[in-house]
Motif scaffolding. Structure first.
Motif, PDB file in Angstrom:
ATOM      1  N   VAL A  61      12.602 -22.649  57.576  1.00 18.60           N
ATOM      2  CA  VAL A  61      11.875 -22.007  56.574  1.00 18.60           C
ATOM      3  C   VAL A  61      12.807 -22.324  55.333  1.00 18.60           C
ATOM      4  N   THR A  62      12.109 -22.793  54.045  1.00 17.25           N
ATOM      5  CA  THR A  62      12.776 -22.822  52.870  1.00 17.25           C
ATOM      6  C   THR A  62      12.911 -21.619  52.243  1.00 17.25           C
ATOM      7  N   ASP A  63      12.022 -20.504  52.702  1.00 20.85           N
ATOM      8  CA  ASP A  63      12.563 -19.217  52.332  1.00 20.85           C
ATOM      9  C   ASP A  63      11.698 -18.183  53.150  1.00 20.85           C
ATOM     10  N   LEU A  64      12.231 -17.086  53.024  1.00 15.78           N
ATOM     11  CA  LEU A  64      11.610 -15.835  53.658  1.00 15.78           C
ATOM     12  C   LEU A  64      11.769 -14.659  52.776  1.00 15.78           C
ATOM     13  N   GLU A  65      10.521 -14.074  52.455  1.00 14.74           N
ATOM     14  CA  GLU A  65      10.715 -12.834  51.325  1.00 14.74           C
ATOM     15  C   GLU A  65      10.020 -11.731  52.248  1.00 14.74           C
ATOM     16  N   VAL A  66      10.629 -10.695  51.878  1.00 13.64           N
ATOM     17  CA  VAL A  66      10.293  -9.340  52.333  1.00 13.64           C
ATOM     18  C   VAL A  66       9.660  -8.400  50.936  1.00 13.64           C
ATOM     19  N   PRO A 104      17.449 -23.230  59.177  1.00 10.87           N
ATOM     20  CA  PRO A 104      16.922 -23.209  60.787  1.00 10.87           C
ATOM     21  C   PRO A 104      17.021 -21.977  61.281  1.00 10.87           C
ATOM     22  N   LEU A 105      15.868 -21.140  61.336  1.00  8.01           N
ATOM     23  CA  LEU A 105      15.817 -19.710  61.824  1.00  8.01           C
ATOM     24  C   LEU A 105      15.932 -19.902  63.373  1.00  8.01           C
ATOM     25  N   ASN A 106      16.516 -19.145  64.155  1.00 10.92           N
ATOM     26  CA  ASN A 106      17.031 -19.145  65.261  1.00 10.92           C
ATOM     27  C   ASN A 106      15.860 -18.606  66.366  1.00 10.92           C
ATOM     28  N   GLY A 107      14.933 -17.795  65.752  1.00 11.64           N
ATOM     29  CA  GLY A 107      14.108 -17.085  66.542  1.00 11.64           C
ATOM     30  C   GLY A 107      13.053 -17.763  67.276  1.00 11.64           C
ATOM     31  N   SER A 108      11.825 -17.373  67.351  1.00 15.37           N
ATOM     32  CA  SER A 108      10.671 -17.970  67.839  1.00 15.37           C
ATOM     33  C   SER A 108       9.389 -17.202  67.789  1.00 15.37           C
ATOM     34  N   VAL A 109       8.374 -18.128  67.789  1.00  7.72           N
ATOM     35  CA  VAL A 109       6.906 -17.573  67.781  1.00  7.72           C
ATOM     36  C   VAL A 109       6.316 -17.909  69.040  1.00  7.72           C
ATOM     37  N   THR A 152       5.600  -2.734  54.162  1.00  5.82           N
ATOM     38  CA  THR A 152       6.320  -4.086  53.482  1.00  5.82           C
ATOM     39  C   THR A 152       5.403  -4.990  53.996  1.00  5.82           C
ATOM     40  N   VAL A 153       5.546  -6.373  53.378  1.00  7.23           N
ATOM     41  CA  VAL A 153       5.163  -7.648  54.179  1.00  7.23           C
ATOM     42  C   VAL A 153       6.192  -8.531  54.052  1.00  7.23           C
ATOM     43  N   THR A 154       6.392  -9.340  55.192  1.00 13.98           N
ATOM     44  CA  THR A 154       7.216 -10.335  55.242  1.00 13.98           C
ATOM     45  C   THR A 154       6.552 -11.659  54.988  1.00 13.98           C
ATOM     46  N   ILE A 155       7.153 -12.632  54.344  1.00 14.65           N
ATOM     47  CA  ILE A 155       6.316 -13.983  54.219  1.00 14.65           C
ATOM     48  C   ILE A 155       7.546 -15.036  54.533  1.00 14.65           C
ATOM     49  N   LEU A 156       6.748 -15.934  55.387  1.00 18.99           N
ATOM     50  CA  LEU A 156       7.805 -16.931  55.859  1.00 18.99           C
ATOM     51  C   LEU A 156       7.095 -18.360  55.028  1.00 18.99           C
ATOM     52  N   TYR A 157       7.957 -19.244  54.599  1.00 19.15           N
ATOM     53  CA  TYR A 157       7.476 -20.471  53.897  1.00 19.15           C
ATOM     54  C   TYR A 157       8.217 -21.552  54.967  1.00 19.15           C
TER      55      TYR A 157
END
Ligand SMILES: Nc1nc2c(ncn2[C@@H]2O[C@H](COP(=O)(O)OP(=O)(O)OP(=O)(O)O)[C@@H](O)[C@H]2O)c(=O)[nH]1
Ligand SMILES: [Mg+2]
Length: 394
Positions: free
Chosen positions: A179-184, A150-155, A49-54
């Motif tokens: 993020v405006t979107d996150l797609e897998v 507003p994602l509650n994770g971290s980088v 899979t690929v996960t994409i964050l915008y």
């Protein structure tokens, strides 16, 4: 909710994955809701899979696994995993960050081994999770606000597990998980994905001989409105060099001739290939001419701006067929051959802005400005304008 992943970015990912493959959307938070449970329901055990964050900085980044997601609370071991950035602050800038491999001894200073054993983590209460806590997108359920989630994770510490090649968390993610979107996407085996669009770019009629005959008949039957009192409509093809103006005329001409013709010179060069103004007539198989002419002119380029006075002469029909342009000496009312006091028959009646679909998003500012300035001039004249999109195959 349309898929956000652009064709050019898909192609980039395919190159990094290193085999022909296609992408099938499994999960999208703006469509399915932002919930770790839903993510795992849709994405676990699906293979690569690929996960994409915008994010709200207009930055696009994410990660790839060749292994499946799981909900077991276990690390994902993956020698082929990588992180990537496709776009940064709205500018296309693809970069690839491969996982650090154990044959290179990367040992984190706490004595902890960060290598392909820690490509990511699968846990039922967590969304997509790369590295040893390096991109933790979210946990639980996130309620979207009006424009973003507003994602509650971290980088953090992406470079512990992935080779960042001089980049850092900020230059990859802006440290921003709004993020405006996150797609897998599931990465499926598939052929020829580099050359074929995943789905038609617009609905179109069923192409057949019958449809072509109908379209040709409609063009043969076309006549300018009687009250206009002109023999034929003059359609001016305008656009950046290499957009396909001359080729468009050649295609239309070939269709009516029933064989390939290349009357207009076409090709690629640093300056406009077309140097002469041409008003092309198109002959039908019955020997008559169509009641419109395609007027081909030199293209817009950065180095030699189109002279507005020269453009006005073209629109007003003062420039004769086969006029040889000289960008160093723009045309004036004293130029030999210039026609004065022209009537409506000679004027341009419609302008087609020819735009190369494959490079439209990187059109140079200078060229864009010339087209915009011209549009103002045309609007003042009440000239109808259309966009003719070329090279959709690219
Ligand atoms: N793949 C693809 N190539 C195209 C298409 N249309 C034109 N081309 C190619 O694009 C190149 C430029 O086309 P031209 O017709 O010379 O472009 P132009 O707008 O007349 O360019 P100038 O005269 O230099 O201003 C040529 O090599 C064409 O074969 C298309 O729809 N698809
Ligand atoms: Mg040309």
């Amino acid at each position: 909710m349309p898929e956000l992943l652009k064709k050019s970015y898909r192609d980039e990912l395919v190159t990094w994955i290193g085999r022909t493959c296609r992408f099938r959307l499994l999960y999208k938070i703006s469509r399915d809701g932002c919930s770790a449970q839903t993510f795992h329901q849709k994405c676990d055990s699906q293979g690569p899979t690929v996960t994409i964050l915008y994010n709200t900085n207009n930055t696009i980044f994410g990660g790839y696994f060749s292994e499946s997601w799981n909900s077991n609370g276990s690390y994902i071991v993956d020698e082929s995993a990588f992180l990537f950035r496709l776009q940064y602050n709205g500018v296309s800038n693809p970069l690839h960050f491969p996982i650090k491999r154990s044959n290179v001894d990367y040992t984190y200073n706490k004595g902890y081994d960060y290598r392909e054993s820690y490509a990511g983590y699968g846990a039922g209460n967590c969304g997509p999770f790369y590295g040893n806590g390096n991109i933790e997108s979210f946990s639980g359920v996130i309620k979207g606000s009006r424009n973003y989630f507003p994602l509650n994770g971290s980088v953090s510490g992406l470079g512990n597990t992935y080779n960042l090649n001089g980049q850092n968390c900020n230059s990859i993610t802006n440290n921003n998980l709004q993020v405006t979107d996150l797609e897998v996407y599931k990465v499926e085996n598939g052929a020829a994905v580099l050359t074929i669009l995943d789905k038609p770019w617009r609905d179109h009629a069923e192409w057949s001989e019958k449809k072509m005959t109908e379209l040709k008949d409609a063009l043969v039957a076309y006549k300018p409105a009687e009250e206009a009192d002109v023999r034929a409509a003059n359609i001016l093809l305008l656009g950046q060099i290499g957009a396909g103006k001359s080729t468009f005329f050649n295609s239309v001409n070939s269709i009516f001739r029933g064989r390939i013709t290349s009357k207009a010179c076409s090709g690629s060069f640093e300056h406009s290939v077309t140097t002469m103004y041409r008003q092309y007539k198109i002959k039908t198989s019955s020997g008559n001419f169509l009641n419109f002419r395609l007027c081909d002119t030199r293209g817009f380029e950065e180095e030699f701006s189109m002279d507005m006075q020269e453009m006005s002469f073209i629109l007003d029909g003062n420039i004769p067929d086969r006029y040889q342009f000289n960008p160093m000496v723009p045309v004036s009312s004293d130029t030999p051959g210039i026609m004065k006091n022209t009537d409506l028959d000679h004027k341009i009646h419609c302008v087609a802005f020819v735009i190369d679909a494959s490079t439209a998003d990187v059109m140079p500012d200078k060229v864009y400005k010339q087209m915009k300035d011209l549009q103002i001039n045309m609007n003042q004249r009440g000239l109808p304008q259309i966009v003719l999109l070329t090279k959709p195959d690219k």
